[in-house]
Design a protein around this motif. Structure first.
Motif, short mmCIF file in Angstrom:
data_model
loop_
_atom_site.label_atom_id
_atom_site.label_comp_id
_atom_site.label_asym_id
_atom_site.label_seq_id
_atom_site.Cartn_x
_atom_site.Cartn_y
_atom_site.Cartn_z
N VAL B 19 0.76 -1.02 -0.01
CA VAL B 19 -0.04 -0.07 0.06
C VAL B 19 0.89 1.22 -0.08
CG1 VAL B 19 -1.85 -1.20 1.00
CG2 VAL B 19 -0.13 0.16 2.49
N GLU B 20 0.42 2.38 -0.77
CA GLU B 20 0.97 3.62 -0.56
C GLU B 20 0.17 4.54 -0.01
OE1 GLU B 20 4.30 3.58 -4.48
OE2 GLU B 20 2.48 4.79 -4.30
N LEU B 21 0.51 5.37 0.91
CA LEU B 21 -0.19 6.44 1.61
C LEU B 21 0.55 7.76 1.18
CD1 LEU B 21 -0.73 4.82 5.03
CD2 LEU B 21 -1.76 4.36 3.06
N ARG B 22 -0.37 8.74 1.02
CA ARG B 22 0.25 10.11 0.38
C ARG B 22 -0.13 11.23 1.35
NH1 ARG B 22 0.60 12.92 -4.99
NH2 ARG B 22 0.27 14.83 -4.42
N CYS B 23 0.79 12.06 1.57
CA CYS B 23 0.72 13.12 2.44
C CYS B 23 1.12 14.45 1.69
CB CYS B 23 1.68 12.93 3.52
SG CYS B 23 1.55 14.57 4.74
N ASP B 24 0.34 15.65 1.58
CA ASP B 24 0.86 16.67 1.20
C ASP B 24 0.69 17.85 2.31
OD1 ASP B 24 -0.79 15.43 -1.42
OD2 ASP B 24 0.24 17.19 -2.11
N PRO B 25 2.00 18.24 2.69
CA PRO B 25 2.00 19.19 3.93
C PRO B 25 1.81 20.61 3.49
CG PRO B 25 4.17 18.82 2.84
CD PRO B 25 3.44 17.83 1.86
N ILE B 26 1.56 21.12 4.47
CA ILE B 26 1.39 22.75 4.25
C ILE B 26 2.52 23.27 3.64
CG2 ILE B 26 1.20 25.21 5.29
CD1 ILE B 26 -0.29 23.46 7.59
N SER B 27 2.21 24.05 2.50
CA SER B 27 3.30 24.78 1.57
C SER B 27 4.17 25.54 2.39
CB SER B 27 2.33 25.91 0.60
OG SER B 27 3.69 26.24 -0.13
N ARG B 69 10.07 11.53 0.10
CA ARG B 69 9.69 12.92 0.28
C ARG B 69 10.30 13.58 -1.02
NH1 ARG B 69 9.75 17.97 4.51
NH2 ARG B 69 7.99 19.07 3.36
N THR B 70 9.41 13.82 -2.11
CA THR B 70 9.95 14.28 -3.36
C THR B 70 9.91 15.81 -3.35
OG1 THR B 70 7.85 13.80 -4.39
CG2 THR B 70 9.38 12.19 -4.56
N GLY B 71 10.91 16.41 -3.68
CA GLY B 71 11.18 17.91 -3.83
C GLY B 71 10.76 18.72 -2.85
N GLY B 72 11.05 18.04 -1.31
CA GLY B 72 10.70 18.69 -0.36
C GLY B 72 9.47 19.16 0.05
#
Lengths: 113, 115
Positions: B19-27, B69-72
């Motif tokens: 499984v892959e779980l994704r996270c988009d942090p605050i800019s 974590r891609t591209g920070g």
């Protein structure tokens, strides 16, 4: 390493009464103590934090007290309201890092109408 | 502004699947954390990213767990050959700067169920 214990695991109080949740920590060098509130289906949210250079901090109905000698800190909620019902977590710095927190097991606060 | 987002919100998988779980942090937040929360338990630290530094993987429970974590910015937590004990809520949090303890902003979590 740091160990954080939180009590009680469940707390039921009458609406309008006060609630107190207590945490103890083991590392005397710890210097930052946050409290987070987690509502059902959501991630935890910071409600108040305290650094070791003060003994108490207040924000409206919420206060945190710190006793560095006894190595414990407490969350105080006064005039409780139904929206205060949630799970509350304390935390303290962990290990050798300056970015990692060690979390208490949580307290489920139930406000009875 | 947008907070931390995670996807999917729920994931049901069969034992042994990946499984892959994704996270988009605050800019603009340079620090990113992954935690695991089992039912009625506190938060278990898994991994920490800070800027371009090597991540702190000390909390990963086994080599079946990995994260990048891609591209920070966006982060993905991967669990290979899932086991029933992996069932939990996986929380992601970001912080403005991880060099000193400060507020962590949490996403709503991904509830993983392994059948």
């Amino acid at each position: 390493g740091e160990n954080v214990e939180q009590h009680p695991s469940t707390l039921s109080v009458q609406e309008g009464d006060s609630a107190v949740i207590k945490c103890t920590y083991s590392d005397s060098a710890s210097n930052y103590f946050p409290w987070y509130k987690q509502e059902l289906g959501k991630g935890p949210q910071l409600i108040i934090d305290i650094r070791s250079n003060v003994g108490e901090k207040k924000d409206q109905r919420i206060a945190v007290t710190l006793n560095k000698t006894a190595k414990h800190f407490s969350l105080h909620i006064t005039e409780t309201q139904p929206e205060d019902s949630a799970v509350y977590f304390c935390a303290a710095p962990g290990g050798d890092s300056n970015y990692q927190l060690i979390w208490g097991a949580g307290t489920k606060l139930i406000i009875k109408p | 502004g947008a907070g931390v987002s995670q996807s999917p919100s729920n994931k049901v998988t069969e034992k042994g699947k990946d499984v892959e779980l994704r996270c988009d942090p605050i800019s603009g937040h340079t620090a990113l954390y992954w935690y695991r929360q089992s039912l009625g338990q506190g938060l278990e630290f898994l991994i920490y990213f800070q800027g371009n530094s090597a991540p702190d993987k000390s909390g990963l429970p086994s080599d079946r767990f990995s994260a990048e974590r891609t591209g920070g910015s966006v982060s993905t937590l991967t669990i290979q050959r899932t086991q029933q004990e992996d069932s939990a809520v996986y929380l992601c949090a970001s912080s403005l700067d991880g060099t000193d303890l400060r507020e962590q902003f949490f996403g709503p979590g991904t509830r993983l169920t392994v059948l």
